[in-house]
Design a protein around this motif. Sequence first.
Motif, PDB file in Angstrom:
ATOM      1  N   LYS A  76      37.609  46.858  38.819  1.00 54.71           N
ATOM      2  CA  LYS A  76      36.314  45.655  39.221  1.00 54.71           C
ATOM      3  C   LYS A  76      35.494  46.147  40.137  1.00 54.71           C
ATOM      4  O   LYS A  76      34.446  45.212  40.459  1.00 54.71           O
ATOM      5  CB  LYS A  76      37.060  43.962  39.446  1.00 54.71           C
ATOM      6  N   SER A 195      42.768  35.044  28.841  1.00 54.25           N
ATOM      7  CA  SER A 195      43.176  36.757  29.395  1.00 54.25           C
ATOM      8  C   SER A 195      44.141  37.311  29.993  1.00 54.25           C
ATOM      9  O   SER A 195      44.656  36.539  31.269  1.00 54.25           O
ATOM     10  CB  SER A 195      41.903  36.976  30.424  1.00 54.25           C
ATOM     11  N   GLU A 260      38.422  36.526  34.950  1.00 59.36           N
ATOM     12  CA  GLU A 260      37.554  36.644  33.883  1.00 59.36           C
ATOM     13  C   GLU A 260      36.744  35.096  33.132  1.00 59.36           C
ATOM     14  O   GLU A 260      36.082  35.512  32.081  1.00 59.36           O
ATOM     15  CB  GLU A 260      37.895  37.339  33.378  1.00 59.36           C
ATOM     16  N   ASN A 263      32.887  35.085  32.701  1.00 60.62           N
ATOM     17  CA  ASN A 263      32.556  35.672  31.036  1.00 60.62           C
ATOM     18  C   ASN A 263      32.289  35.065  30.321  1.00 60.62           C
ATOM     19  O   ASN A 263      32.503  33.667  30.039  1.00 60.62           O
ATOM     20  CB  ASN A 263      33.497  36.128  30.754  1.00 60.62           C
TER      21      ASN A 263
END
Length: 266
Positions: A76, A195, A260, A263
């Motif tokens: 990332k 995730s 995440e 997201n």
Amino acid sequence: MHTNVDTLFANMWQDYVAITPSANKIHQLLGRGDDIINDHVAFRTFNHPKVNVAKLAAHLLALGYEEKGDYVFEQKKLKAKHYEHSDPTKPKVFISELLVEEFSDKLQAVVQRIVDQIDEAAVSAENFLYSGTQWKITTAEYEQLLEESEYAAWLAAWGYRPNHFTVSVNYLKGYDSLEAVNQALKDAGFRLNTSGGEIKGGRDVCLAQSSTMADKMPVEFADKTMEIPSCFYEFAERFEMANGELYTGFVAASADKIFESTNAKG
Ligand code: OOG
Ligand code: NI
């Protein structure tokens, strides 16, 4: 700079729930009207010298916080540090920064336009850690950032404010495990970040974490208003290390998945 840890966190909480309606509902559900001890809050920033981790951390160091762990997220393209107060019931703080120079010239140009719009004095002002954005970007710029870094896009849209608060399951009454908390959340219809699995980490790394997926809220961009992911709520259970003390750090492999939670898909 703030003079009091509790008022700083109270102000940040007000800012956070205003754009995270599910956090208010979950706070009611889990706390049943009582206070909840926060394990930590987290901030995102760019590694630009005007607004890097050190600039955010200065607000906490002034209140007696100390720097503790260092973390690297290769994929990332992020680095992070965490800070702790001597009073373990005060939230820990996790601050990450995007390694801007590792991205395309196009992304770097948008970040530079953002940073140029920030007033140097605003960075040390009392409200900086809940000041949001002091810049305008277009939805096209937002979409452009999103192509390379979901983190960059979130930060450009929401700015300086906690991107999550975290319920300390250790201090939470009525629930004896993170599994039990997750079940209560799912029974009430909240969507968890799956995730890396619903629970990231566990007893083996002395920290188990789960989180909701971020709410979606409208943002006024320079050209129009658009609904995008805002903030999420996290739940953390800490375990004792071999020496009998509770682990107080973070776990990079788990954090990588917690990121995440903002997201749009997932
Ligand atoms: C921070 C993600 C990491 C944790 O508890 O591991 C984190 C973020 O999403 O900005 O909060
Ligand atoms: Ni977190």
